[in-house]
Every structure is written in C-alpha cells, then in structure tokens.
Design a protein around this motif. Structure first.
Motif, mmCIF file in Angstrom:
data_model
loop_
_atom_site.group_PDB
_atom_site.id
_atom_site.type_symbol
_atom_site.label_atom_id
_atom_site.label_comp_id
_atom_site.label_asym_id
_atom_site.label_seq_id
_atom_site.Cartn_x
_atom_site.Cartn_y
_atom_site.Cartn_z
ATOM 1 N N UNK A 363 1.839 -7.226 1.886
ATOM 2 C CA UNK A 363 1.682 -6.418 2.900
ATOM 3 C C UNK A 363 2.259 -4.945 3.015
ATOM 4 N N UNK A 364 1.470 -3.856 3.030
ATOM 5 C CA UNK A 364 1.914 -2.605 2.709
ATOM 6 C C UNK A 364 0.977 -1.726 2.840
ATOM 7 N N UNK A 365 1.304 -0.472 2.497
ATOM 8 C CA UNK A 365 0.406 0.718 2.293
ATOM 9 C C UNK A 365 0.500 1.244 0.958
ATOM 10 N N UNK A 366 -0.697 1.565 0.463
ATOM 11 C CA UNK A 366 -0.596 2.129 -0.982
ATOM 12 C C UNK A 366 -1.634 3.296 -0.794
ATOM 13 N N UNK A 369 0.037 8.743 -4.336
ATOM 14 C CA UNK A 369 1.389 9.354 -4.386
ATOM 15 C C UNK A 369 2.430 8.714 -3.188
ATOM 16 N N UNK A 370 2.022 7.676 -2.553
ATOM 17 C CA UNK A 370 2.708 7.161 -1.583
ATOM 18 C C UNK A 370 2.571 5.728 -1.561
ATOM 19 N N UNK A 371 3.489 4.726 -1.430
ATOM 20 C CA UNK A 371 3.517 3.319 -1.087
ATOM 21 C C UNK A 371 4.671 3.072 -0.511
ATOM 22 N N UNK A 372 4.479 1.943 0.451
ATOM 23 C CA UNK A 372 5.644 1.388 1.356
ATOM 24 C C UNK A 372 5.157 -0.148 1.437
ATOM 25 N N UNK A 373 6.361 -1.030 1.526
ATOM 26 C CA UNK A 373 6.195 -2.385 2.007
ATOM 27 C C UNK A 373 7.595 -2.958 2.439
ATOM 28 N N UNK A 374 7.530 -3.566 3.336
ATOM 29 C CA UNK A 374 8.903 -4.152 3.760
ATOM 30 C C UNK A 374 9.757 -4.649 2.671
ATOM 31 N N UNK A 375 9.154 -5.162 1.648
ATOM 32 C CA UNK A 375 10.049 -5.791 0.465
ATOM 33 C C UNK A 375 10.680 -4.783 -0.263
ATOM 34 N N UNK A 376 10.382 -3.690 0.008
ATOM 35 C CA UNK A 376 11.198 -2.402 -0.609
ATOM 36 C C UNK A 376 12.513 -2.402 -0.160
ATOM 37 N N UNK A 377 13.019 -3.135 0.805
ATOM 38 C CA UNK A 377 14.432 -2.862 1.453
ATOM 39 C C UNK A 377 15.082 -3.958 0.735
#
Length: 420
Positions: A363-366, A369-377
């Motif tokens: 689950x996330x956004x890619x 130049x930008x990527x995000x997922x709750x797992x990055x925390x």
C-alpha cells in the motif's frame, strides 16, 4: 479466548464509529428527498450491520478453518471499513471541536456564531467537513477494494547498476531478482504462471530469490512446484530463506515437545522444496560465479534482522568466509534492516545487497520522483535502490502477498538488474 476478547473490543469500537459516522451521513443527506435519504440510510446500515454480524460470528463459526482466501477477503473488507471510518472521523472531530469552540465563545462573549457559512455558496462548515470526511473515508475503502485486482499485476522494474570493480567478463550481466512468493496466499495458479512467464521472457543470466517461499508451511508450495520449477538460468537459480520460512508464526519461536519436532521437520521440507525446484539454497554460505576465467562472489545468509520482534538465524561472518578476496560481492539477505544493522558498518566490501521482506506494505504511492508508504516509518530502506558510498542495496517489493489480498500503488515486482 484472547482472540475472542479482541474481536469484541473491535466490535464495540466499530459500533461507536458507525453511529458517529452516521451523524455525518445525515448531515450530507439533509437536503435530499425522503426517498434518497432512505436509500442512503439503508445502504449505510446494511453494509455496517453485515460487517458487524460477520465479525461477531467469527468466534462461533471456526473462522480459522474457513478457506484462507475467503478469510483474507472478509478480514480485509472489514478492516478496510474500520480504517475508512477512522479516517472520516478525523474530519468530523475537527468540525465538532470547532462547534464546541464556537458555542463556548458565544457563551463567553455573548455572540451567536451559529450558521456560519463557507464562502458565497452558503454551504455550512459542518456540511463541507462532513463531505470531505466521507469522501476521504470512502476513497480509502474504494481503493482497498480496487487493490484486490492488483495482487497478480506483476510489474517488471529495470535498472542498470555501475560498479568500478566489476570484472570485465560480467559487464552486461542480467540478474532477475524475485522475493516473497508467499505461496500460501495464492488462489489463482494461472495468474502466478503468467508472472513466471514474464520472468522467463527476460532470459536472465542469473535468477536470485530473496526469501519467504511460504507463509508458514511447506505444504503451501505443493500446488506451485510445477510453476516455479520452470525458472532456469544459464548461471543458475539461487535462493535464501526469509522470516516466514522458519514456521515461527505457526509453531512459535521456541516451541517445545512434539511442536518443536514438527517445526524442524517443516523447515526441512521447505529446504527440500528449494532443491526440488532446482534452486541452490544458500544457508550462510557463498559460491563463486565464474565466466571467462573471472569470478564474482554470491553470498547468501539465513534471515538476519536489525528489527526487534524478528528473529535472526543467520551468520554473515560464516557466509562471508572465503569470499574476502573476490573482486566483486553480491549479498542476498531477506530483511533490508540487515544492511544498516551489519553490512554497512562491518562489511564495506560487499558491493550489492539484495533484499525483500517489506512488500512496500502492499500500500502506498509511487510517482516519478516521489514514493510513500506507511512502511517507511518502520523501515528506512523499504522499496527500490539505496546507496551509501560505493555500496548499493535493492529492496524488491515482493512477488506475492500476505494478509491483505491485494496491492494499492505498490505492485508485485520482478526486478531486472543489469550490471555495467
């Protein structure tokens, strides 16, 4: 008993959320006709009550014995509703706090602040925030449901990696990395087969699998042995174990008696499955890949984690022994936290590390130049390429899935690496 108590706690939370969110539903439907209102109300409570009744019946219906795929879909849908309503509640709370402040200021300063509107359209702040909250919650829920269709949507990611010390004979070497098959979650053999076809189409020199063949049990691979045994490469197929392969989540970390014996037998069967597939399982060891009289070292460790709550079974020191003088070294280590934990501070001569484990949380956004997922925390390195000096780590997003039977934004991955 503990699981039943947990379910009843979740049920109570969901009931409270249902009534709270319903107040916002009434706000946004207030200007609709009686017929539309009734339809909206019936749909809302129909879905909510169905979720509540299903959850309440779980302890009474041997839910754990239901087909795994059905269980996963039901739980994912119920949890999706719960999270969607929690997200919506944030906006409703903002509005309620605003109204309390308005009421208090009106009492204190003798001002009537009711009926304030947003702009010239005349839409009240309460209606506006209710629409925003329901939109955010509904958007999340819709996205999670849509994600069910993405779990076999295999995405080929290509990258070229340059290393000054790479022997000339290995310039242009094509490696395919896959990770986290989690065969116990599959329910569509045809779709899995198409993913394997994509791998074979790449005609890789070397195929590397970085752990988690199963969810818990070796038997989960039985129906898929013929699919994955098709994976062949001129320089071989090599593999390692991941945290799920040890059976910790089924038998426990330190079982006793017959359970300990059964756990050890299961692990042995998992290892045998690698051999039957024709894969070379590396258990804290290394091999030299040779070409034209030159060689590189491939190092494979059992699961090593730098995170609390995950077991460490491997020894990099043992795996590294004998590879010290190889001009170029590739490490296969399932958990990417191992890179920061041990590889970077102690093994600066490991050129490329390959990992998996995180799934990008599915689950996330890619975006470019930008990527995000709750797992990055939780994980500093969780998907894609990371570099520290001359050392590189690539974290594969996973071939399979576990828990949530879908993918949102973070698609299942086949990685194609060309060394230059």
């Amino acid at each position: 008993m503990r699981s039943s108590a947990f379910i009843w706690i979740v049920l109570c939370i969901m009931v409270l959320l249902d009534f709270y969110v319903f107040q916002a539903v009434k706000v946004v439907a207030q200007s609709s006709s009686p017929k539309i209102k009734n339809i909206v109300y019936y749909v809302y409570w129909g879905v909510s009550v169905t979720a509540l009744v299903t959850l309440a019946l779980m302890p009474l219906t041997n839910f754990e014995n239901w087909p795994r795929a059905l269980r996963n879909y039901i739980l994912a849908t119920i949890l999706g509703l719960l999270f969607a309503k929690l997200i919506a509640t944030v906006f409703f709370l903002v509005d309620d706090i605003r109204r309390v402040i308005q009421w208090a200021s009106g009492k204190l300063f003798f001002r009537n602040t009711e009926g304030e509107n947003m702009g010239n359209e005349g839409i009240s702040r309460s209606v506006f925030l209710s629409w925003i909250g329901l939109g955010a919650g509904g958007g999340l829920f819709s996205t999670l449901i849509y994600g069910f269709s993405n779990k076999y949507n295999y995405h080929v990611r290509r990258l070229q990696l340059s290393f000054d010390n790479l022997p000339a004979s290995f310039k242009g070497l094509k490696i395919v990395q896959i990770s986290d098959i989690h065969s116990g979650s599959f329910n569509n053999k045809n779709a899995v087969q198409k993913g394997v076809d994509k791998i074979l189409k790449e005609k890789a020199d070397l195929i590397l699998f970085t752990g988690d063949l199963v969810n818990d049990l070796a038997v989960e691979m039985h129906d898929y042995m013929d699919v994955f045994s098709r994976l062949k490469a001129p320089m071989g197929v090599y593999s390692i174990l991941g945290n799920h392969d040890y059976g910790d989540y089924y038998y426990g970390v330190h079982p006793t008696g017959d359970k300990a014996i059964e756990k050890e037998k299961n692990l042995q069967r998992v290892k045998e499955a690698h051999a039957e597939l024709g894969w070379n399982l590396l258990l804290d060891e290394n091999v030299f890949i040779e070409k034209n009289g030159e060689h590189i070292a491939l190092i494979g460790v059992q699961n090593i984690s730098g995170k609390r709550g995950f077991q460490t079974y491997g020894s990099l020191a043992k795996a590294y022994a004998g590879a010290e003088h190889s001009p170029f070294k590739i490490l296969m280590s399932h958990d990417p936290s191992h890179w920061d934990f041990e590889v970077l501070p102690k093994y600066p001569e490991i050129d490329l590390a390959l990992a998996g484990h995180t799934h990008g949380m599915q689950f996330g956004v890619e975006l470019p130049g930008f990527k995000w997922s709750p797992v990055q925390y939780i994980y500093k390195e969780w998907a894609g390429l990371y570099e520290q000096g001359k050392q590189k780590l690539y974290v594969n997003r996973g071939y399979g899935f576990i828990g949530y039977p879908g993918r949102v934004g973070i698609l299942p991955e086949i990685t194609v690496i060309e060394l230059i």
